[in-house]
Design an enzyme around this catalytic site. Structure first.
Site, PDB file in Angstrom:
ATOM      1  N   ARG A 288       0.848  -1.215   0.000  1.00  0.00           N
ATOM      2  CA  ARG A 288       0.000   0.000   0.000  1.00  0.00           C
ATOM      3  C   ARG A 288       0.883   1.265   0.000  1.00  0.00           C
ATOM      4  NH1 ARG A 288      -2.869  -3.923  -0.336  1.00  0.00           N
ATOM      5  NH2 ARG A 288      -4.925  -4.192   0.604  1.00  0.00           N
TER       6      ARG A 288
ATOM      7  N   SER B 261     -10.363  -1.810   4.447  1.00  0.00           N
ATOM      8  CA  SER B 261      -9.519  -2.079   5.622  1.00  0.00           C
ATOM      9  C   SER B 261      -9.108  -0.753   6.247  1.00  0.00           C
ATOM     10  CB  SER B 261      -8.245  -2.807   5.212  1.00  0.00           C
ATOM     11  OG  SER B 261      -8.542  -4.052   4.648  1.00  0.00           O
TER      12      SER B 261
ATOM     13  N   GLU C 285      -4.534   2.366   7.487  1.00  0.00           N
ATOM     14  CA  GLU C 285      -4.298   2.283   6.054  1.00  0.00           C
ATOM     15  C   GLU C 285      -5.020   3.446   5.391  1.00  0.00           C
ATOM     16  OE1 GLU C 285      -5.174  -0.320   2.164  1.00  0.00           O
ATOM     17  OE2 GLU C 285      -6.674   0.161   3.664  1.00  0.00           O
TER      18      GLU C 285
HETATM   19  N1  EPU Z   1      -2.518 -13.664   4.169  1.00  0.00           N
HETATM   20  C1  EPU Z   1      -1.429 -13.938   3.409  1.00  0.00           C
HETATM   21  N2  EPU Z   1      -1.497 -14.958   2.513  1.00  0.00           N
HETATM   22  C2  EPU Z   1      -2.610 -15.699   2.349  1.00  0.00           C
HETATM   23  C3  EPU Z   1      -3.744 -15.397   3.103  1.00  0.00           C
HETATM   24  C4  EPU Z   1      -3.675 -14.366   4.019  1.00  0.00           C
HETATM   25  O1  EPU Z   1      -0.400 -13.308   3.532  1.00  0.00           O
HETATM   26  O2  EPU Z   1      -2.591 -16.596   1.497  1.00  0.00           O
HETATM   27  C5  EPU Z   1      -2.434 -12.636   5.213  1.00  0.00           C
HETATM   28  C6  EPU Z   1      -2.951 -11.280   4.884  1.00  0.00           C
HETATM   29  O3  EPU Z   1      -2.046 -10.437   4.250  1.00  0.00           O
HETATM   30  C7  EPU Z   1      -3.300 -10.789   6.260  1.00  0.00           C
HETATM   31  C8  EPU Z   1      -3.910 -11.998   6.888  1.00  0.00           C
HETATM   32  O4  EPU Z   1      -3.284 -13.055   6.244  1.00  0.00           O
HETATM   33  O5  EPU Z   1      -2.151 -10.531   7.008  1.00  0.00           O
HETATM   34  C9  EPU Z   1      -5.422 -12.056   6.780  1.00  0.00           C
HETATM   35  O6  EPU Z   1      -5.762 -12.100   5.425  1.00  0.00           O
HETATM   36  P1  EPU Z   1      -7.199 -11.851   4.817  1.00  0.00           P
HETATM   37  O7  EPU Z   1      -7.266 -12.412   3.468  1.00  0.00           O
HETATM   38  O8  EPU Z   1      -8.204 -12.207   5.844  1.00  0.00           O
HETATM   39  O9  EPU Z   1      -7.222 -10.299   4.540  1.00  0.00           O
HETATM   40  P2  EPU Z   1      -7.243  -9.041   5.441  1.00  0.00           P
HETATM   41  O10 EPU Z   1      -6.016  -8.880   6.231  1.00  0.00           O
HETATM   42  O11 EPU Z   1      -8.507  -8.997   6.150  1.00  0.00           O
HETATM   43  C10 EPU Z   1      -6.220  -7.836   3.346  1.00  0.00           C
HETATM   44  C11 EPU Z   1      -6.321  -6.470   2.716  1.00  0.00           C
HETATM   45  C12 EPU Z   1      -7.631  -6.324   1.986  1.00  0.00           C
HETATM   46  C13 EPU Z   1      -7.698  -7.379   0.907  1.00  0.00           C
HETATM   47  C14 EPU Z   1      -7.542  -8.762   1.556  1.00  0.00           C
HETATM   48  C15 EPU Z   1      -7.450  -9.863   0.539  1.00  0.00           C
HETATM   49  C16 EPU Z   1      -4.994  -4.992   4.079  1.00  0.00           C
HETATM   50  C17 EPU Z   1      -4.989  -3.896   5.099  1.00  0.00           C
HETATM   51  N3  EPU Z   1      -6.180  -5.466   3.739  1.00  0.00           N
HETATM   52  O12 EPU Z   1      -7.280  -7.914   4.289  1.00  0.00           O
HETATM   53  O13 EPU Z   1      -7.667  -5.043   1.369  1.00  0.00           O
HETATM   54  O14 EPU Z   1      -8.918  -7.311   0.202  1.00  0.00           O
HETATM   55  O15 EPU Z   1      -6.323  -8.794   2.323  1.00  0.00           O
HETATM   56  O16 EPU Z   1      -6.215  -9.804  -0.094  1.00  0.00           O
HETATM   57  O17 EPU Z   1      -3.933  -5.403   3.632  1.00  0.00           O
HETATM   58  C18 EPU Z   1      -8.261  -2.787   1.673  1.00  0.00           C
HETATM   59  O18 EPU Z   1      -7.069  -2.539   1.533  1.00  0.00           O
HETATM   60  O19 EPU Z   1      -9.109  -1.896   1.889  1.00  0.00           O
HETATM   61  C19 EPU Z   1      -8.686  -4.174   1.635  1.00  0.00           C
HETATM   62  C20 EPU Z   1      -9.960  -4.545   1.826  1.00  0.00           C
END
Ligand code: EPU
Length: 357
Positions: A181, A254, A353
């Site tokens: 980001r 997020s 963020e």
């Molecule tokens: N993760 C990985 N690899 C995976 C799965 C998860 O690294 O294969 C990590 C994620 O990066 C995070 C945690 O596991 O640390 C939880 O992942 P989840 O998919 O639940 O996503 P999240 O943290 O809730 C993030 C982004 C979202 C994006 C999703 C899907 C941020 C702040 N948020 O959310 O972005 O849609 O991953 O990739 O990084 C946004 O930026 O507004 C947003 C919605």
């Protein structure tokens, strides 16, 4: 060009904050932008995209600019470096040897319209970024990302106007300092105004399915015969399950970034967690990424309410304008409560963020 003094920004920020700016200007070409830059506008000047990653703390005393430079074009070869002309949709031939297709989009194109169009043409590269709110210009500034793909992975070049000189500056993706980001444009705030972006997409089968629950969402499908639209549909299903519908509930996606901590710190958290289960992702450099959503949930904030602001039940990483009339201070006060609670329990500083204006 549209100019509106004392403009109500509530329809221009997805959080739905009822704040005003001294002047709102929407331009639809590079020449209109250059004309604006030579004027004495109310200061400061803030350039917005879809307003989907912003939190206005209060009324904005200066000028809010918005690009209505639109148009998407697909070209297999090198494109013109003139940012002022964005041609209508034309498919040119012949295809380059490496099967890539350069897609050019104006900064004001709705990002998901671009993704939908690319998927409909069977082009790979943008499908995992389906349904992300916002516009093309901001995607290149914010390096939006989801499901294992970031905009910087697919961006070819970013075409900007230097606000100080009015000159055109073109950055290759490798010159944009893309990170989580993050980009050079966030550090040189206000200097470069993105007018168009080119993306390098592929005709040949090249899905990115490694992240989290994508394969589960495609269960029963023959993965070798997937199209970009199939992946797009799966991503849309996943997002709709977890994230609020922007048409119904105000939010900025997020609210916090996912923190990255040293392994020893992570081990201490595991030791102090009753069942020892702490979700995490090991990074190549030995650091550990912990989902902010888990930290927030564990501190008891899922569903927490402060005035009109609420921690979203299905995804505690998201703060929503639950009543539609939340004030900036409701949101900031909930944000501060979360930051303090996570700091005192886990010794982790969460960083928003969402950009605070
Ligand atoms: N993760 C990985 N690899 C995976 C799965 C998860 O690294 O294969 C990590 C994620 O990066 C995070 C945690 O596991 O640390 C939880 O992942 P989840 O998919 O639940 O996503 P999240 O943290 O809730 C993030 C982004 C979202 C994006 C999703 C899907 C941020 C702040 N948020 O959310 O972005 O849609 O991953 O990739 O990084 C946004 O930026 O507004 C947003 C919605």
């Amino acid at each position: 060009m549209i100019r509106i003094p004392s403009f109500d920004l509530s329809s221009r920020n997805t959080f739905g904050m009822k704040v005003r700016c001294a002047l709102f200007v929407e331009y639809s070409s590079v020449s209109e932008l250059l004309e604006l830059l030579s004027e004495d506008l109310p200061q400061p000047v803030l350039h917005i995209g879809g307003g989907s990653n912003l939190l206005f703390r209060s009324d904005f005393p200066g000028t809010v600019l918005h690009s209505a430079i639109v148009g998407i074009s697909f070209a297999p070869s090198v494109i013109s470096s003139s940012p002022s002309v964005i041609s209508s949709e034309v498919e040119k031939s012949p295809a380059p040897a490496d099967d890539s297709v350069i897609v050019e989009a104006g900064a004001g194109v709705v990002f998901d319209d671009l993704v939908a169009e690319a998927c409909a043409r069977g082009l790979w590269g943008l499908e995992n970024l389906s349904l992300i709110p916002g516009e093309v210009g901001a995607s290149a500034v914010q390096n939006i990302g989801a499901y294992g793909v970031e905009a910087g992975d697919v961006i070819d070049k970013v075409f900007c106007i230097d606000a100080a000189t009015g000159e055109e500056v073109v950055f290759a993706a490798s010159e944009c300092a893309y990170g989580y980001r993050d980009s050079r444009f966030k550090h040189e705030k206000g200097r470069y105004i993105v007018v168009k972006v080119t993306f390098r997409l592929r005709r040949s089968y090249s899905p990115t399915l490694g992240y989290g629950n994508i394969k589960a969402a495609l269960e029963g499908r023959d993965l070798t015969s997937l199209t970009p639209s199939d992946v797009r549909d799966a991503i849309i299903r996943i997002r709709r399950e977890k994230l609020p519908d922007p048409a119904e509930t105000g939010s900025a996606g997020s609210f916090f970034k996912n923190p990255v901590i040293p392994r020893e710190h992570y081990d201490r958290i595991v030791a102090s967690t009753p069942d020892g289960k702490v979700p995490h992702y090991d990074l190549p450099d030995g650091m550990v990424k912990v989902p902010a959503a888990w930290l927030i949930d564990t501190c008891g904030f899922r569903g927490a309410v402060k005035g009109g602001a609420k921690v979203y039940d299905k995804q505690p990483l998201v703060i929503v304008n639950a009543t539609g009339s939340a004030s900036p201070s409701d949101i900031i006060s909930l944000e501060n409560d979360i930051i303090s609670a996570v700091r005192s329990r886990f010794a982790i500083d969460l960083h928003p963020e969402v950009e605070h204006i």
